[in-house]
Write a protein that holds these residues in place. Structure first.
Motif, PDB file in Angstrom:
ATOM      1  N   LYS A 123       0.706  -1.185   0.033  1.00  0.00           N
ATOM      2  CA  LYS A 123      -0.165   0.059  -0.069  1.00  0.00           C
ATOM      3  C   LYS A 123       0.910   1.356  -0.116  1.00  0.00           C
ATOM      4  O   LYS A 123       0.389   2.404   0.357  1.00  0.00           O
ATOM      5  CB  LYS A 123      -0.881   0.032   1.237  1.00  0.00           C
ATOM      6  CG  LYS A 123      -1.923  -1.040   1.232  1.00  0.00           C
ATOM      7  CD  LYS A 123      -3.130  -1.038   2.205  1.00  0.00           C
ATOM      8  CE  LYS A 123      -2.332  -1.666   3.287  1.00  0.00           C
ATOM      9  NZ  LYS A 123      -2.836  -2.920   3.731  1.00  0.00           N
ATOM     10  N   ILE A 124       2.047   1.192  -0.204  1.00  0.00           N
ATOM     11  CA  ILE A 124       2.997   2.293  -0.644  1.00  0.00           C
ATOM     12  C   ILE A 124       3.252   2.250  -2.123  1.00  0.00           C
ATOM     13  O   ILE A 124       3.672   1.428  -2.774  1.00  0.00           O
ATOM     14  CB  ILE A 124       4.247   1.941   0.207  1.00  0.00           C
ATOM     15  CG1 ILE A 124       3.991   1.901   1.628  1.00  0.00           C
ATOM     16  CG2 ILE A 124       5.283   3.143  -0.082  1.00  0.00           C
ATOM     17  CD1 ILE A 124       5.249   1.519   2.640  1.00  0.00           C
ATOM     18  N   VAL A 125       3.405   3.579  -2.389  1.00  0.00           N
ATOM     19  CA  VAL A 125       3.928   3.849  -3.893  1.00  0.00           C
ATOM     20  C   VAL A 125       4.920   4.964  -3.869  1.00  0.00           C
ATOM     21  O   VAL A 125       4.980   6.026  -3.280  1.00  0.00           O
ATOM     22  CB  VAL A 125       2.760   4.710  -4.870  1.00  0.00           C
ATOM     23  CG1 VAL A 125       3.218   5.148  -6.279  1.00  0.00           C
ATOM     24  CG2 VAL A 125       1.748   3.557  -4.939  1.00  0.00           C
TER      25      VAL A 125
ATOM     26  N   SER B  72      -2.578   3.891   3.587  1.00  0.00           N
ATOM     27  CA  SER B  72      -1.700   3.962   2.161  1.00  0.00           C
ATOM     28  C   SER B  72      -0.963   5.264   2.005  1.00  0.00           C
ATOM     29  O   SER B  72      -1.075   6.088   2.682  1.00  0.00           O
ATOM     30  CB  SER B  72      -2.511   3.991   1.087  1.00  0.00           C
ATOM     31  OG  SER B  72      -3.445   5.278   0.778  1.00  0.00           O
ATOM     32  N   ILE B  73       0.207   5.174   1.653  1.00  0.00           N
ATOM     33  CA  ILE B  73       1.215   6.108   1.510  1.00  0.00           C
ATOM     34  C   ILE B  73       1.642   6.268  -0.136  1.00  0.00           C
ATOM     35  O   ILE B  73       2.003   5.292  -0.778  1.00  0.00           O
ATOM     36  CB  ILE B  73       2.543   5.781   2.391  1.00  0.00           C
ATOM     37  CG1 ILE B  73       2.004   5.912   3.705  1.00  0.00           C
ATOM     38  CG2 ILE B  73       3.847   6.827   2.008  1.00  0.00           C
ATOM     39  CD1 ILE B  73       3.164   5.887   4.722  1.00  0.00           C
ATOM     40  N   VAL B  74       1.676   7.568  -0.392  1.00  0.00           N
ATOM     41  CA  VAL B  74       2.062   7.922  -1.828  1.00  0.00           C
ATOM     42  C   VAL B  74       3.231   9.073  -1.793  1.00  0.00           C
ATOM     43  O   VAL B  74       3.088   9.987  -0.926  1.00  0.00           O
ATOM     44  CB  VAL B  74       1.126   8.360  -2.860  1.00  0.00           C
ATOM     45  CG1 VAL B  74       1.489   8.817  -4.152  1.00  0.00           C
ATOM     46  CG2 VAL B  74      -0.165   7.569  -2.940  1.00  0.00           C
ATOM     47  N   GLN B  75       4.390   8.697  -1.896  1.00  0.00           N
ATOM     48  CA  GLN B  75       5.473   9.444  -1.873  1.00  0.00           C
ATOM     49  C   GLN B  75       5.775  10.279  -3.134  1.00  0.00           C
ATOM     50  O   GLN B  75       5.746   9.590  -4.335  1.00  0.00           O
ATOM     51  CB  GLN B  75       6.839   8.746  -1.699  1.00  0.00           C
ATOM     52  CG  GLN B  75       8.097   9.546  -1.483  1.00  0.00           C
ATOM     53  CD  GLN B  75       9.227   8.435  -1.781  1.00  0.00           C
ATOM     54  OE1 GLN B  75       9.445   7.882  -2.926  1.00  0.00           O
ATOM     55  NE2 GLN B  75      10.127   8.300  -0.850  1.00  0.00           N
TER      56      GLN B  75
ATOM     57  N   LEU C 273      10.854  10.252   5.099  1.00  0.00           N
ATOM     58  CA  LEU C 273      10.123   9.681   4.462  1.00  0.00           C
ATOM     59  C   LEU C 273      10.023  10.251   2.979  1.00  0.00           C
ATOM     60  O   LEU C 273       9.977   9.254   1.897  1.00  0.00           O
ATOM     61  CB  LEU C 273       8.525   9.921   5.057  1.00  0.00           C
ATOM     62  CG  LEU C 273       8.435   9.232   6.155  1.00  0.00           C
ATOM     63  CD1 LEU C 273       7.324   9.943   7.149  1.00  0.00           C
ATOM     64  CD2 LEU C 273       8.206   7.827   6.080  1.00  0.00           C
ATOM     65  N   ILE C 274      10.318  11.370   2.713  1.00  0.00           N
ATOM     66  CA  ILE C 274      10.150  11.811   1.388  1.00  0.00           C
ATOM     67  C   ILE C 274      11.493  11.503   0.352  1.00  0.00           C
ATOM     68  O   ILE C 274      11.210  10.996  -0.740  1.00  0.00           O
ATOM     69  CB  ILE C 274      10.008  13.563   1.183  1.00  0.00           C
ATOM     70  CG1 ILE C 274       8.722  14.032   1.894  1.00  0.00           C
ATOM     71  CG2 ILE C 274      10.182  14.088  -0.230  1.00  0.00           C
ATOM     72  CD1 ILE C 274       8.703  15.455   2.107  1.00  0.00           C
ATOM     73  N   ASN C 275      12.287  11.222   0.999  1.00  0.00           N
ATOM     74  CA  ASN C 275      13.664  11.012   0.291  1.00  0.00           C
ATOM     75  C   ASN C 275      14.143   9.466   0.393  1.00  0.00           C
ATOM     76  O   ASN C 275      15.028   8.787   0.089  1.00  0.00           O
ATOM     77  CB  ASN C 275      14.713  11.716   0.942  1.00  0.00           C
ATOM     78  CG  ASN C 275      14.715  12.993   0.646  1.00  0.00           C
ATOM     79  OD1 ASN C 275      14.525  13.520  -0.571  1.00  0.00           O
ATOM     80  ND2 ASN C 275      14.869  14.051   1.618  1.00  0.00           N
ATOM     81  N   ALA C 276      13.074   8.800   1.124  1.00  0.00           N
ATOM     82  CA  ALA C 276      13.321   7.214   1.445  1.00  0.00           C
ATOM     83  C   ALA C 276      13.471   6.579  -0.023  1.00  0.00           C
ATOM     84  O   ALA C 276      12.613   6.712  -0.834  1.00  0.00           O
ATOM     85  CB  ALA C 276      12.045   6.632   2.235  1.00  0.00           C
TER      86      ALA C 276
ATOM     87  N   GLU D  86      10.325  -0.228   2.718  1.00  0.00           N
ATOM     88  CA  GLU D  86      10.698  -0.816   4.101  1.00  0.00           C
ATOM     89  C   GLU D  86      11.182   0.218   5.053  1.00  0.00           C
ATOM     90  O   GLU D  86      10.948   0.518   6.248  1.00  0.00           O
ATOM     91  CB  GLU D  86      11.877  -1.994   4.224  1.00  0.00           C
ATOM     92  CG  GLU D  86      11.560  -3.237   3.545  1.00  0.00           C
ATOM     93  CD  GLU D  86      11.202  -3.187   1.981  1.00  0.00           C
ATOM     94  OE1 GLU D  86      11.735  -2.364   1.220  1.00  0.00           O
ATOM     95  OE2 GLU D  86      10.590  -4.110   1.376  1.00  0.00           O
ATOM     96  N   ALA D  87      12.229   1.358   4.480  1.00  0.00           N
ATOM     97  CA  ALA D  87      12.494   2.362   5.324  1.00  0.00           C
ATOM     98  C   ALA D  87      11.224   3.232   5.660  1.00  0.00           C
ATOM     99  O   ALA D  87      11.299   3.812   6.710  1.00  0.00           O
ATOM    100  CB  ALA D  87      13.425   3.276   4.192  1.00  0.00           C
ATOM    101  N   ILE D  88      10.392   3.337   4.738  1.00  0.00           N
ATOM    102  CA  ILE D  88       9.243   4.072   5.124  1.00  0.00           C
ATOM    103  C   ILE D  88       8.398   3.559   6.358  1.00  0.00           C
ATOM    104  O   ILE D  88       8.011   4.144   7.384  1.00  0.00           O
ATOM    105  CB  ILE D  88       8.085   4.422   3.981  1.00  0.00           C
ATOM    106  CG1 ILE D  88       8.959   5.413   3.059  1.00  0.00           C
ATOM    107  CG2 ILE D  88       6.838   4.905   4.391  1.00  0.00           C
ATOM    108  CD1 ILE D  88       7.976   5.610   1.568  1.00  0.00           C
ATOM    109  N   ILE D  89       8.324   2.212   6.104  1.00  0.00           N
ATOM    110  CA  ILE D  89       7.495   1.532   7.277  1.00  0.00           C
ATOM    111  C   ILE D  89       8.106   1.480   8.485  1.00  0.00           C
ATOM    112  O   ILE D  89       7.528   1.559   9.731  1.00  0.00           O
ATOM    113  CB  ILE D  89       7.383  -0.058   6.680  1.00  0.00           C
ATOM    114  CG1 ILE D  89       6.467  -0.340   5.570  1.00  0.00           C
ATOM    115  CG2 ILE D  89       6.739  -0.975   7.971  1.00  0.00           C
ATOM    116  CD1 ILE D  89       6.198  -1.584   5.021  1.00  0.00           C
ATOM    117  N   GLU D  90       9.708   1.503   8.378  1.00  0.00           N
ATOM    118  CA  GLU D  90      10.398   1.570   9.832  1.00  0.00           C
ATOM    119  C   GLU D  90      10.303   2.864  10.451  1.00  0.00           C
ATOM    120  O   GLU D  90      10.153   2.969  11.627  1.00  0.00           O
ATOM    121  CB  GLU D  90      11.636   1.425   9.285  1.00  0.00           C
ATOM    122  CG  GLU D  90      12.742   1.347  10.464  1.00  0.00           C
ATOM    123  CD  GLU D  90      14.203   1.181   9.968  1.00  0.00           C
ATOM    124  OE1 GLU D  90      15.175   1.980  10.893  1.00  0.00           O
ATOM    125  OE2 GLU D  90      14.328   0.423   9.100  1.00  0.00           O
TER     126      GLU D  90
END
Length: 144
Positions: A10-12, A79-82, A128-131, A135-139
């Protein structure tokens, strides 16, 4: 199968989005794909945005449904959209991180609170923006 509120599917990453409508649609579609909400929930996300912007500052927007959208929520989810290039959420507010949420009952309040805590730290938002990995975002969110 256990319904996980937040997971890599659920991450883009690195989304190329040209406007707020696309951003909210994508965040909503991820919630639909995760089987957290029905398609009807996305329309309620737009209704919420018309009532009041879901831009919360620090480059973060948290689109979610109205109070009337509860019937379209099957389970709590995020959900996350970067969006590294950012997307205009109105009034010059540029969001680089779009976090779609759906919560059963009052769970959305707890989810919102946890997200707000993480995103109140500018350093966390930059990370988060630069991840470069999901996995880095989830962490970062699991760390709180």
């Amino acid at each position: 199968m256990e319904n996980v509120i937040f997971s890599a599917d659920k991450i883009v990453m690195d989304a190329k989005i040209s406007n707020k409508h696309e951003a909210i649609t994508l965040a909503g579609q991820l919630l639909v794909q995760g089987e957290h909400v029905t398609d009807d929930y996305i329309a309620k996300m737009f209704e919420r945005e018309e009532l009041m912007t879901t831009y919360i500052g620090n480059g973060v927007a948290i689109p979610h449904g109205t109070n009337e959208s509860k019937e379209f929520i099957k389970s709590s989810g995020i959900s996350i959209v970067q969006v590294p290039n950012g997307v205009d959420f109105g009034n010059g507010n540029i969001a680089y991180l779009i976090i779609g949420i759906a919560g059963i009952g009052d769970e959305h309040l707890e989810i919102l609170s946890n997200i707000a805590i993480v995103c109140s730290e500018e350093e966390n938002v930059k990370t988060l923006i630069n991840a470069s990995t999901k996995e880095a975002i989830i962490e970062i969110f699991e760390r709180g």
